[in-house]
Design an enzyme around this catalytic site. Structure first.
Site: not given
Ligand code: ATP
Ligand code: MG
Length: 576
Positions: A48, A274, A284
């Site tokens: 995102e 994760r 984020k």
């Molecule tokens: P955050 O919680 O940091 O905001 P998010 O999951 O909302 O992370 P996205 O931009 O939606 O962030 O993530 C893009 C991809 O990266 C998704 O498939 C998510 O599952 C993966 N991802 C995000 N954080 C991690 C992590 N700590 N370890 C592995 N994969 C991750």
């Molecule tokens: Mg997300």
């Protein structure tokens, strides 16, 4: 087994993800055996654009792009931009840059969920026509109240039984902007009694007047993630939709939506744990808070766990990919020791970083028996790990600098470096002996040391077999280049800053000593023309890189990437 234990596996000869098997690759192998998906492998990385990517995203990138590479499949970059109030093109640009920097390429397969807004709308209309979606007039609060609890089923919305015609009319008027924000939603008709909350008639669309970074104000209704994501996957022909564990409970919904649309393919959602790292926060939302509150200098602050911060700090993509490879992919959440990440970094830098000499806290040495005006050019090895890196000449003269720490006027027993009357080796140069100390008569501070050198020890060896207990790094005073050096340490002072058990906020754990800016450092002259991003090992001090933001006005600024002390090796030994 914690996933940091995974790093104990002998992976010395495994430099690419291709060598590492995991349960996701097992699923793909099985699918290929049964010719599922026409034997195609197609993944996607779906960030995102609401912030910069962090090291956790690197795990997902390496996994998705790594699988595509190793199975000769494809991986799309898809921006999951369904939440306009938080998203921005600045983030889109940074995400592209970071994925490319890690070494991955998506060719022309760059997509945006917003590319599909019209299609998503049409599929939603189809669902209404099937009698499986309805327009609901409950406010967000009321929807929550109707949701029920873990022990009680939810109660159906009073608007559940609207006719298809009425739903079609209301939904088109939602799109046309006839209703205020938040006044209506489109909801799927699934099961208000389901033990899985996600299945209790979830919201598919909400009304929101917000400027979208790509579609402007064309839309005032936006699809929810659960609906948009599975349809986007299917529209792109994704075969394996790999996501993190928190989406496990959303999988039935992912499948339910796709089951309604017979003409769309049905990717398989697979969840993995994760990455969590000690001494770090990784969401984020929190990283944005640190930026917005000025607690760091920006998303690319070298202390941040963002890929842009780590790049500026001197991390290499190879080190990060090797780390992602080593931690492996598991089904259960765990926390990886930061020491493993730093270990992977040192391993890579050790191979590639040129050794140079730099003095961070200079102490002037005057070599009284060295002829004034004479300059010696001494041979120095650029990298003992890499012969092809060659050698260079380092100038030596009558006045040099050594580290203040390398001298003690009254040394304790265990101090072997320079002291009055004592002889030490200067790396690549000569043995010197401290003869006297020159002090400021007013303050008593040491201004300089007077030493003598032994010309017979040129190159650092004594012909008579005389031994010294220390070898010091140094720079020639008149040749050295002045620089600023930033010493970074962990951003948080506790291993789990997310632990709020004592009523604390993660920001309470910020390490007050996470940065030390040192001015007046002296660097050997071969670095005068170094460029931003160049990496070095300052002998005995650690790995450093030229800062990409701070070196522009002609002055050199170095960031310490990591120290030389490998905690991981110690941890490993302790576990054996
Ligand atoms: P955050 O919680 O940091 O905001 P998010 O999951 O909302 O992370 P996205 O931009 O939606 O962030 O993530 C893009 C991809 O990266 C998704 O498939 C998510 O599952 C993966 N991802 C995000 N954080 C991690 C992590 N700590 N370890 C592995 N994969 C991750
Ligand atoms: Mg997300």
């Amino acid at each position: 087994m914690s996933s940091s234990d995974a790093g104990l596996k002998d992976t010395a000869d495994k430099n690419t993800a291709s060598a590492v098997s995991n349960f996701i690759r097992d699923i793909i192998d099985e699918d290929l055996c049964t010719c599922k998906n026409g034997s195609r492998v197609h993944t996607r990385f779906p960030p995102e654009p609401n912030g910069y990517l962090h090291i956790g995203h690197a795990k997902s990138i390496c996994l998705n792009f790594g699988i595509a590479r190793d199975y000769k499949g494809l991986c799309n970059l898809r921006f999951d931009d369904t939440n306009p109030s938080k998203e921005d093109t600045e983030y889109v640009d940074s995400i592209r840059e970071d994925v490319r920097w890690l070494g991955f390429d998506w060719d022309d397969r760059e997509f945006f969920a917003s590319d599909y807004f019209e299609k998503l709308y049409q599929y939603a209309v189809e669902l209404i026509n099937l009698g499986k979606a309805f327009v609901c007039d409950l406010t967000p609060d009321q929807v929550r109240q109707h949701r029920g609890s873990l022990t009680e089923p939810g109660t159906p919305s009073p608007f559940y039984s609207r006719s298809i015609e009425e739903n079609l009319d209301l939904f088109s008027r939602m799109r046309a902007g006839d209703f205020p924000d938040g006044s209506r939603t489109l909801r799927a008709k699934i099961d208000m009694a389901s033990p899985n909350f996600n299945m209790r008639d979830p919201i598919m669309y909400r009304i929101l007047r917000a400027d979208h970074h790509r579609t402007g104000n064309l839309w005032c209704i936006y699809p929810m993630y659960d609906y948009a994501h599975c349809v986007s996957d299917a529209l792109e022909g994704i075969t394996h939709s790999i996501c993190t564990l928190e989406f496990e409970d959303h999988r039935p919904l992912y499948d339910w939506f796709l089951d309604q649309f017979a003409e769309l393919g049905h990717p398989q959602q697979i969840e993995f744990a994760r990455l969590n790292l000690t001494y770090t926060v990784m969401s984020k939302r929190r990283l944005l808070e640190l930026v917005q509150q000025g607690l760091v200098s920006g998303w690319d602050d070298p202390r941040m766990p963002t890929l842009s911060g780590m790049r500026r700090r001197g991390y290499t993509p190879e080190a990060i990919c090797s780390f992602c490879d080593r931690i492996g992919v598991a089904k259960r959440d765990s926390t990886v020791d930061m020491a493993l990440l730093e270990h992977c970094l040192r391993e890579d830098l050790n191979k590639r970083a040129r050794r140079v000499m730099a003095v961070l806290r200079p102490l002037r040495i005057i070599i009284d028996n060295y002829p004034e005006g004479q300059i010696d050019e001494l041979h120095a090895i650029n990298n003992p790990e890499d012969q092809s890196a060659g050698t260079r000449m380092v100038p030596f003269s009558r006045e040099i600098f050594i580290e203040q720490d390398d001298f003690m006027e009254n040394p304790p027993k265990e101090f072997f470096r320079l002291a009055p009357g004592r002889e030490v080796r200067l790396r690549y140069a000569y043995f010197i002996k401290c003869e006297s100390i020159e002090k400021d008569t007013a303050t008593g501070d040491i201004i300089a040391l007077h030493c003598t050198y032994d010309p017979a020890t040129r190159g650092g060896d004594s012909p008579d077999g005389r031994k010294v207990k220390a070898t010091l790094h140094w720079v020639s005073a008149s040749h050295a280049v002045e620089a600023q050096v930033n010493l970074y340490d962990k951003l948080f002072s506790v291993s789990d800053p997310s632990d709020t058990s004592e009523g604390k906020d993660y920001k309470d754990y910020l390490n007050p000593y996470s940065i030390e800016c040192m001015n007046g450092c002296r660097i050997e002259p071969s670095l005068a023309s170094a460029k931003p991003g160049d990496l070095y090992q300052f002998e005995r001090l650690g790995y450093f890189c030229i800062d990409s933001a701070g070196s522009s006005n002609g002055s050199l600024v170095f960031n310490r990437t990591v120290t030389l002390r490998d905690e991981w090796t110690k941890i490993k030994k302790g576990k054996k």
